[in-house]
Enzyme design. Sequence first.
Site, PDB file in Angstrom:
ATOM      1  N   GLN A 163       0.820  -1.220   0.000  1.00 50.38           N
ATOM      2  CA  GLN A 163       0.000   0.000   0.000  1.00 50.38           C
ATOM      3  C   GLN A 163       0.854   1.270   0.000  1.00 50.38           C
ATOM      4  O   GLN A 163       0.323   2.362  -0.124  1.00 50.38           O
ATOM      5  CB  GLN A 163      -0.920   0.018   1.226  1.00 50.38           C
TER       6      GLN A 163
ATOM      7  N   HIS B  36      -1.231  -4.025  -8.908  1.00 53.03           N
ATOM      8  CA  HIS B  36      -2.543  -3.379  -9.034  1.00 53.03           C
ATOM      9  C   HIS B  36      -2.785  -2.288  -7.997  1.00 53.03           C
ATOM     10  O   HIS B  36      -3.801  -1.598  -8.061  1.00 53.03           O
ATOM     11  CB  HIS B  36      -3.672  -4.409  -9.062  1.00 53.03           C
TER      12      HIS B  36
ATOM     13  N   CYS C 236     -16.847 -11.417   5.450  1.00 57.43           N
ATOM     14  CA  CYS C 236     -18.021 -12.230   5.698  1.00 57.43           C
ATOM     15  C   CYS C 236     -17.556 -13.625   6.075  1.00 57.43           C
ATOM     16  O   CYS C 236     -16.896 -14.286   5.289  1.00 57.43           O
ATOM     17  CB  CYS C 236     -18.899 -12.263   4.458  1.00 57.43           C
TER      18      CYS C 236
HETATM   19  N1  PLP Z   1      -0.554  -6.723   1.283  1.00 50.51           N
HETATM   20  C1  PLP Z   1      -1.348  -5.653   1.352  1.00 50.51           C
HETATM   21  C2  PLP Z   1      -1.069  -4.594   2.372  1.00 50.51           C
HETATM   22  C3  PLP Z   1      -2.432  -5.526   0.479  1.00 50.51           C
HETATM   23  O1  PLP Z   1      -3.229  -4.453   0.568  1.00 50.51           O
HETATM   24  C4  PLP Z   1      -2.664  -6.539  -0.482  1.00 50.51           C
HETATM   25  C5  PLP Z   1      -3.786  -6.455  -1.400  1.00 50.51           C
HETATM   26  O2  PLP Z   1      -4.748  -5.788  -1.187  1.00 50.51           O
HETATM   27  C6  PLP Z   1      -1.778  -7.632  -0.512  1.00 50.51           C
HETATM   28  C7  PLP Z   1      -0.744  -7.684   0.383  1.00 50.51           C
HETATM   29  C8  PLP Z   1      -1.962  -8.729  -1.486  1.00 50.51           C
HETATM   30  O3  PLP Z   1      -1.558  -8.319  -2.770  1.00 50.51           O
HETATM   31  P1  PLP Z   1      -2.069  -9.078  -4.072  1.00 50.51           P
HETATM   32  O4  PLP Z   1      -3.537  -8.778  -4.177  1.00 50.51           O
HETATM   33  O5  PLP Z   1      -1.256  -8.501  -5.186  1.00 50.51           O
HETATM   34  O6  PLP Z   1      -1.810 -10.535  -3.886  1.00 50.51           O
END
Ligand code: PLP
Length: 367
Positions: free
Chosen positions: A154, A176, A301
Site C-alpha cells: 500500500q 494493481h 463475511c
Molecule cells: N498486502 C497488502 C497490504 C495488500 O493491501 C494486499 C492487497 O490488497 C496484498 C498484500 C496482497 O496483494 P495481491 O492482491 O497482489 O496478492
Amino acid sequence: MCPYYAERFGNASSIHHYGQETRAAVESARESVAKLLGCRPAEVVFTSGGTEADNLAIFGLVCPGDHVISSTIEHHAVLNSCKHLQERGVEATYIPVDGRCLIDPDDVRRALRTNTKLVTIMMANNETGVVQPVEEIGKICAEADVYFHTDAVQAASKIPIRVKEIGCDLLSISGHKMHAPQGVGALYVRKGTVLEPLFYGGSHERSRRAGTENVPGIVGLGKAAELAMKAFENGEDRAMASLRDRLEHAILDKVESAGVNGTGAPRVPNTTNIYFDYIEGEALVITLDLKGLSVSTGAACSSGAIEPSHVLTAMGLRPDRARASLRFSLGKQNTADDVDFATQLVPPSVERLRELSPLYNKTAVNS
Ligand code: PLP
C-alpha cells in the site's frame, strides 16, 4: 504492454531473438522497479503479486523452531502465512497497535528472542493508510541481526521507498495498487539473503521464483514504477493528499457522529477510513455503489455473519463502530469533481440509513 501480448511473445528464457526481445523488456522493467525502491536490479524478484511476495519472504526464511514477529494489523497474506507457520512449529508474536493504528518500535525490541528469525511488519496499512515507523524497526532488527520484511504493497507509488533507509532485507509490492495490472508484483531481496523458493522448477529469477515470466504484467509494473517516480517529482502525492483532506473535511463537516480512523498518525495520501456511527458499513457501500461511488469496508463475511475488520478492532474500535467504517481510496485519475460528487452523496446516504436504524432513533430520543 500490448505488443507483449500480441507481437513480442517470445519466452524471455529463450536465446532466439524473440526471447531476447522480451528478456530486454523484463530487464528494463526490473531497472525501473529497482529505481522506485532504491535497490539494485538484481535484488528485484518478479512475482504474481503481493501475496506471493509476502509468502516468499516469510516461507523462504522461517523454519520450524524459529520465532517470527509480526503485527495484529497485517494483511491476511502475512497474517495467515504466520498462522500457518505456527501450525508447523514456529512461534509467533503479534505486536499490537495503539488507537491511531501505530506500532511502538519498542514493542518489537521487547518481543525479540534468541530464536527470532524474522520481523514482518507492514509499511502502510491497507485499511487506514497509516504508515508504520519502519525505519526505527529496521534499526532494531539490524542491531539484533534479525531479518526484516516489510509489506509495502500500500506504500509503493504513494510515498517514496528507499530500502536502504528502511534497513529491510525484504520488501513486497503489488502491481494493481500502483496502476499496473493485477497478477504481478515484486519482492526486493537484499543481496546475500538466501531464500528457500516457494516453487521448484527452472532457474528463473536467479532461482528464486521458478516459472516463465509474465512479460506483459512485468512490463506494466515497470512502466507504473517509472510513472510513479515522475509523479513524486511533480508533487502529485501532495496534490492527492490535499484532495483526500478535502474529502474528509467536507464529509465530517456535514455528518455528525463520524470521524477518521487513524487520525493523528502519518498516512499515505490516497486513503481515508471514516466511521459513521449507527449505520452498517455494508449497507452504505451498497447504497453508494448504486449511485456510482465505489468504496469499501474492511469487514469480512465469515459463516454468513459480517465480522468487523481485524485492523479496526486491533485499534480498539468497538465492533459496531468498526462495522460502521468505510475506506475511501483515491486513484491518480480522481479529480476535485469526483471528491465533490462523493461529498454530496455521502451525507444524505448516511442520513437515510440512520433514519432506518432503530439504534439511531432511540439515541436521538434519549438525547
Ligand atoms: N498486502 C497488502 C497490504 C495488500 O493491501 C494486499 C492487497 O490488497 C496484498 C498484500 C496482497 O496483494 P495481491 O492482491 O497482489 O496478492
